[in-house]
Design an enzyme around this catalytic site. Structure first.
Site, PDB file in Angstrom:
ATOM      1  N   GLU A  79       0.888  -1.200   0.286  1.00 47.89           N
ATOM      2  CA  GLU A  79      -0.021  -0.025   0.158  1.00 47.89           C
ATOM      3  C   GLU A  79       0.875   1.364   0.033  1.00 47.89           C
ATOM      4  O   GLU A  79       0.367   2.142  -0.445  1.00 47.89           O
ATOM      5  CB  GLU A  79      -0.791   0.077   1.362  1.00 47.89           C
ATOM      6  CG  GLU A  79      -2.188  -0.636   0.911  1.00 47.89           C
ATOM      7  CD  GLU A  79      -3.180  -0.426   1.964  1.00 47.89           C
ATOM      8  OE1 GLU A  79      -3.117   0.322   3.196  1.00 47.89           O
ATOM      9  OE2 GLU A  79      -4.553  -0.541   1.758  1.00 47.89           O
TER      10      GLU A  79
ATOM     11  N   HIS B  18       8.227 -26.625  -1.708  1.00 47.16           N
ATOM     12  CA  HIS B  18       7.559 -27.540  -2.290  1.00 47.16           C
ATOM     13  C   HIS B  18       6.511 -27.150  -3.245  1.00 47.16           C
ATOM     14  O   HIS B  18       5.742 -27.969  -3.717  1.00 47.16           O
ATOM     15  CB  HIS B  18       7.233 -28.806  -1.385  1.00 47.16           C
ATOM     16  CG  HIS B  18       8.412 -29.402  -0.474  1.00 47.16           C
ATOM     17  ND1 HIS B  18       8.884 -30.498  -0.820  1.00 47.16           N
ATOM     18  CD2 HIS B  18       9.158 -28.912   0.567  1.00 47.16           C
ATOM     19  CE1 HIS B  18      10.005 -30.759  -0.139  1.00 47.16           C
ATOM     20  NE2 HIS B  18      10.045 -29.719   1.025  1.00 47.16           N
TER      21      HIS B  18
ATOM     22  N   LYS C 143     -14.063  -0.019  -4.145  1.00 48.96           N
ATOM     23  CA  LYS C 143     -15.291   0.420  -3.341  1.00 48.96           C
ATOM     24  C   LYS C 143     -16.229   1.100  -4.307  1.00 48.96           C
ATOM     25  O   LYS C 143     -17.747   0.908  -4.115  1.00 48.96           O
ATOM     26  CB  LYS C 143     -14.745   1.429  -2.203  1.00 48.96           C
ATOM     27  CG  LYS C 143     -13.924   0.856  -1.367  1.00 48.96           C
ATOM     28  CD  LYS C 143     -13.546   1.822  -0.170  1.00 48.96           C
ATOM     29  CE  LYS C 143     -12.302   1.243   0.554  1.00 48.96           C
ATOM     30  NZ  LYS C 143     -11.855   2.381   1.622  1.00 48.96           N
TER      31      LYS C 143
END
Ligand code: PA5
Length: 430
Positions: free
Chosen positions: A286, A307, A421
């Site tokens: 951010e 792995h 949003k």
């Protein structure tokens, strides 16, 4: 805490790093003199050394009260209002905490960090019949994920304990005056803690946002702050570049970025640090990912992910560098037993501590990845405890501020978060 950048020298020579020295120190100056972009969000820079003991006392007293009232404390928040507490609690907790009976401290459950219907339904199934308290955390007080979770939990608590009982069991951490959460808390008479105006969400773990949940979980917040305060001194404006861990890390990662290393992988060899890496990803993602710039922060848990992601790291697109977060000493001792039959051919490690094997895996991995073209930064702490986690938190925050300025962005805003949003609210007909 220690940092070593020895294993990046095959990829960036010392002079190239030194060229970034002055840029790192200039950025450090911008932070301390408050003359850079986002300078109204620098309250975290001197936070550890300036926390008021009476505020700590208030946080601890509230934590003790809730711990005495509840088997489960639901901590509601998302992003910076969630990840710091989650990271510290996971690092310090017993790995099988949820299976332990007769615990001294309540179990912390997080909510509001997603919009999972099944997650929330199952949360209510889990707390049914148990005593519950809630800590709701939202700086803006308007974030939809925690708001939805809080609406549900508030109803649950009021149904069981009544409006007056709810007052005793709900604590709000939010802005001092703005936002719906502040209005709800004031109207209902909840105990409130304020998130300082000048501390952004992802830099807020050493405010009540992180400290209250961590104290409820039974950990020593004074030691956490003391580790952070020592790191504040270690990375201060008057500390030379060669000793200033935050400047070294910021310069090293920017030097690697300049060589086309676009992705930084934070790797741990201790599963307790999984969420510290999640917190770190938010902090760096951010803060730096804007204006088409930024090192992409990724993380792996080793040896587990050797792995899975190990193949790519060893052999895939050479755009990676790795920062290994190492713990020198484990808390407990366990040795591999010897076996007369030795069918599994494991007697070559019989008598060795599990941690010795893990350390061989760590060094083996680092050498292999460096050989494979992945530069390595090594950060280590002596052991996992409140003090050293506090050091790491402040170290990463400080380096993030410096690194963001070196990159030429404002590390303290997050305009890109609004895009989803806007669409979501339109789709929901807000
Ligand atoms: O770092 C940030 O500012 C964000 O991640 C916020 O912490 C997150 O969006 C939650 O915001 P709020 O605390 O306002 O609900």
């Amino acid at each position: 805490m220690k940092i070593s950048i020895e294993r990046i020298h095959k990829f960036v020579n010392e002079n190239e790093i030194l060229e970034l020295k002055s840029k790192a120190l200039e950025s450090l100056n911008l932070l301390h003199n408050k003359t850079g972009a986002g300078n109204d969000f620098l309250g975290w820079v001197n936070l550890p050394s300036s926390i008021n003991p009476s505020d700590i006392g208030d946080i601890q007293a509230t934590a003790d009260k809730l711990a005495g009232l509840a088997d489960f404390v639901v901590v509601i928040g998302i992003g910076g209002s969630y990840l710091g507490a989650k990271a510290v609690i996971e690092a310090l907790s017993h790995s099988f905490d949820n299976f332990q009976i007769n615990k001294k401290h309540p179990t912390i459950i997080f909510a509001g960090q997603n919009i999972g219907e099944d997650y929330l339904y199952e949360l209510f199934e889990t707390i049914k019949g148990h005593s519950v308290a809630v800590v709701v955390i939202s700086k803006s007080g308007t974030t939809i994920e925690p708001a939805i979770a809080f609406r549900l939990l508030k109803k649950h608590i009021e149904n069981i304990y009544g409006i007056d009982g709810a007052k005793e069991r709900i604590v709000a951490i939010t802005d001092k005056a703005r936002g719906a959460m502040n209005t709800i808390a004031v109207k209902n008479g909840y105990k409130m803690f304020v998130i300082p105006d000048d501390v952004g969400g992802r830099f807020s773990v050493l405010t009540p946002v992180g400290l209250l949940p961590i104290a409820i979980a039974g950990f020593d917040i004074k030691k956490l702050i003391s580790g952070a305060a020592d790191m504040e001194a270690q990375t201060n404006i008057n500390v030379d570049f060669d000793e200033n861990y935050a400047c070294i890390y910021a310069a090293a990662r920017n030097a690697l970025h300049g060589k086309g290393k676009l992705v930084e992988i934070l790797a741990n060899f201790n599963p307790k640090l999984h969420f510290l890496a999640e917190w770190w990803k938010q902090l760096y993602g951010e803060s730096e990912g804007k204006n088409g710039k930024g090192i992409f922060p990724a993380s792996v848990d080793f040896t587990t992910d050797l792995h899975s992601m190990g193949q790519y790291i060893q052999d895939g697109n050479r755009i990676l560098f790795e920062t290994v977060l190492s713990v020198e000493k484990s808390t407990h001792k366990l040795e591999v037993p010897s076996d007369e039959e030795n069918i599994d051919n494991l007697n070559f490690v019989a008598g060795k501590r599990i941690d010795e094997i893990n350390k061989s895996a760590e060094l083996g991995t680092i050498l292999a990845h460096v050989d494979g073209g992945v530069p390595n930064i090594h950060i280590s702490i002596p052991e996992i405890n409140e003090y050293h986690i506090g050091e790491l938190i402040y170290f990463f925050e400080k380096a993030c501020g410096i690194s963001g300025y070196m990159l030429g962005v404002n590390p303290f805003d997050q305009p890109g978060v609004e895009a989803y949003k806007k669409n979501m609210f339109q789709l929901l007909g807000k």
